[in-house]
Design an enzyme around this catalytic site. Structure first.
Site, PDB file in Angstrom:
ATOM      1  N   LYS A  10      -8.390  14.054   2.569  1.00  0.00           N
ATOM      2  CA  LYS A  10      -8.534  14.517   1.174  1.00  0.00           C
ATOM      3  C   LYS A  10      -9.894  14.081   0.664  1.00  0.00           C
ATOM      4  O   LYS A  10     -10.514  13.159   1.198  1.00  0.00           O
ATOM      5  CB  LYS A  10      -7.438  13.956   0.266  1.00  0.00           C
ATOM      6  N   ASP A 144      -1.870   6.225  -2.126  1.00  0.00           N
ATOM      7  CA  ASP A 144      -2.268   7.612  -1.865  1.00  0.00           C
ATOM      8  C   ASP A 144      -1.272   8.360  -0.974  1.00  0.00           C
ATOM      9  O   ASP A 144      -1.414   9.563  -0.760  1.00  0.00           O
ATOM     10  CB  ASP A 144      -3.640   7.657  -1.153  1.00  0.00           C
TER      11      ASP A 144
HETATM   12  O1  C5P Z   1      -2.039   1.191  -2.283  1.00  0.00           O
HETATM   13  P1  C5P Z   1      -3.020   0.783  -1.250  1.00  0.00           P
HETATM   14  O2  C5P Z   1      -2.436  -0.162  -0.248  1.00  0.00           O
HETATM   15  O3  C5P Z   1      -3.719   1.935  -0.594  1.00  0.00           O
HETATM   16  O4  C5P Z   1      -4.163  -0.007  -2.013  1.00  0.00           O
HETATM   17  C1  C5P Z   1      -5.088  -0.846  -1.382  1.00  0.00           C
HETATM   18  C2  C5P Z   1      -5.678  -1.772  -2.438  1.00  0.00           C
HETATM   19  O5  C5P Z   1      -6.475  -1.013  -3.374  1.00  0.00           O
HETATM   20  C3  C5P Z   1      -4.641  -2.457  -3.303  1.00  0.00           C
HETATM   21  O6  C5P Z   1      -4.243  -3.670  -2.714  1.00  0.00           O
HETATM   22  C4  C5P Z   1      -5.385  -2.682  -4.610  1.00  0.00           C
HETATM   23  O7  C5P Z   1      -6.210  -3.815  -4.508  1.00  0.00           O
HETATM   24  C5  C5P Z   1      -6.291  -1.484  -4.702  1.00  0.00           C
HETATM   25  N1  C5P Z   1      -5.740  -0.403  -5.532  1.00  0.00           N
HETATM   26  C6  C5P Z   1      -5.703  -0.550  -6.903  1.00  0.00           C
HETATM   27  N2  C5P Z   1      -5.183   0.452  -7.689  1.00  0.00           N
HETATM   28  C7  C5P Z   1      -4.744   1.604  -7.125  1.00  0.00           C
HETATM   29  C8  C5P Z   1      -4.786   1.783  -5.732  1.00  0.00           C
HETATM   30  C9  C5P Z   1      -5.298   0.759  -4.962  1.00  0.00           C
HETATM   31  O8  C5P Z   1      -6.112  -1.573  -7.429  1.00  0.00           O
HETATM   32  N3  C5P Z   1      -4.263   2.583  -7.918  1.00  0.00           N
END
Ligand code: C5P
Length: 312
Positions: A10, A144
Site C-alpha cells: 500500500k 495496518d
Molecule cells: O501497530 P504496529 O505494530 O504496526 O505499530 C508499530 C509501532 O508504531 C507501535 O508500537 C507504535 O509505537 C507506533 N504506532 C503508533 N500509532 C499508530 C500505529 C503505530 O504510535 N496508529
C-alpha cells in the site's frame, strides 16, 4: 488442499498523525491505497496436526543483503497462531511466501502478509469468519493489518481500525522509489513526538474528511495530501527525500509523496508510457546527484473489488 493469496503493498497518499493515546498508539487520519505490487502467499494443509512450516523466498534486488526475519518473529506465524487460538483449528499448515515488498519501507508488506495469512487460514479451515472477527484479529497483529483484508483504497482513522473503503484513484500509474535506508515505525513515531515537543507546533493545515475523500476524484495535481513524518527525519534523510520528490515532479509526476513513516517515496503518472519513461530518467538524475536507490518500480492501484484469492 491449498490456497494462493495476493498480498499487496500500500501507499499512504495522505498521512496526518493526531494525538498520542493512553495506549501509546497515535490517532491517525490517512488515505491508504493498495497496489498491484505484491508478495504472494501460498498456504497448504499438511498431515501432521499442529505442525507449522514457513518458508520465505526473498525476491529483492540482487545488490541488497537480505536480513531474514526469524519464523517466530514473522507476523505470518503470529497470524497463524492467533487464528488457531481463536478458532481451535489445529491442522498442519505449510506457508510459502514469495517476498518482493521491501522491509521497513512504509509499504505495509509485513502487515499485508499477516492479513493474507488470516485470509488463508479462514479459507483452509472453512471457519468462514467475517465481521467483526477477522478485522478484530487483524488489529491484534498490527494497526495496518485490518486494511489489507480487502483491496482498494480507504479513509483510515483511529489507530488504523476505522476503515471506510472508497474507490481508488483512476487513470494513474505509480512509481515507487526507495532509498537504501529503511525505517522502524515505532522509532519514527517517537521521532515525531520529540519533534513536536521541540517545535511545539501542531500541524494546523488539515483538510476536512470530506475534502480528503473527495480529492481522490480530482486531478492528483490538486490533492491537498501531505505526510506528517516528512519533516521529522534526520537532516541527511530529509535531503534524500527532497531530491527524490523533486526528481519525481521534474519527471512529470502529478503528485509525489512519502509512504507511511518511510522510506519509500511514490509519484503518480497519467499513463504507462509516462511512468516507464520517468523510471528511466529519474534513475539517471538521482545517480548523478549521488543518490543510490534500493529500487525503482512501476505499478498501479489495485481495484476496490480486486480478488485477493488467486487460487483455492
Ligand atoms: O501497530 P504496529 O505494530 O504496526 O505499530 C508499530 C509501532 O508504531 C507501535 O508500537 C507504535 O509505537 C507506533 N504506532 C503508533 N500509532 C499508530 C500505529 C503505530 O504510535 N496508529
Amino acid at each position: 488442499m491449498h490456497c494462493i493469496i495476493k498480498s499487496p503493498a500500500k501507499i499512504n497518499l495522505h498521512l496526518r498523525v493526531l494525538d498520542k493515546r493512553p495506549d501509546g498508539y497515535h490517532n491517525l487520519e490517512s488515505i491508504f491505497a493498495a497496489l498491484d505490487f505484491s508478495d504472494t502467499l501460498k498456504a497448504e494443509l499438511t498431515p501432521v496436526k499442529g505442525a507449522f512450516e514457513l518458508n520465505v523466498d526473498y525476491n529483492f534486488p540482487q545488490s541488497t543483503p537480505v536480513r531474514p526475519i526469524s519464523v517466530e518473529k514473522n507476523l505470518i506465524t503470529k497470524a497463524v497462531d492467533l487464528f488457531k487460538k481463536k478458532t481451535g483449528f489445529n491442522e498442519g499448515i505449510k506457508i510459502h511466501l514469495e517476498k518482493k515488498i521491501p522491509i521497513g519501507s512504509g509499504l505495509g508488506g509485513g502487515s499485508s502478509n499477516a492479513a493474507s495469512a488470516l485470509l488463508a487460514m479462514n479459507l483452509l479451515s472453512s471457519a468462514n469468519l467475517g465481521l467483526p472477527e477477522l478485522p478484530e484479529m487483524a488489529l491484534v497483529l498490527g494497526s495496518d493489518v485490518p486494511f489489507f483484508l480487502k483491496g482498494g483504497a480507504a479513509y483510515v482513522s483511529g489507530r488504523g481500525e476505522s476503515i471506510e473503503y472508497i474507490a481508488p484513484p483512476s487513470g494513474s500509474w505509480v512509481l515507487l522509489i526507495k532509498p537504501p535506508f529503511s525505517v522502524n515505525t515505532a522509532a519514527a513515531f517517537a521521532n515525531l513526538d520529540a519533534y513536536r515537543q521541540k517545535i511545539m507546533q501542531p500541524n494546523d493545515h488539515a483538510p476536512s474528511k470530506k475534502a480528503l475523500i473527495n480529492a481522490l476524484l480530482d486531478d492528483p495535481g490538486n490533492w491537498p495530501y501531505y505526510n506528517d513524518f516528512l519533516p521529522v527525519f534526520p537532516k541527511r534523510q530529509i535531503a534524500v527525500y527532497k531530491e527524490i520528490l523533486k526528481s519525481l515532479k521534474e519527471a512529470g509526476a502529478s503528485f509525489a509523496g512519502l509512504s507511511g513513516s518511510g522510506s519509500c517515496c511514490f509519484g503518480l503518472f497519467p499513463s504507462e508510457k509516462d511512468v516507464k519513461d520517468a523510471r528511466i530518467s529519474i534513475k539517471t538524475t538521482l545517480l548523478a546527484s549521488k543518490i543510490h536507490l534500493y529500487f525503482c518500480e512501476c505499478t498501479f492501484f489495485l481495484a476496490e473489488n480486486a480478488n485477493l484469492v488467486l487460487e483455492l
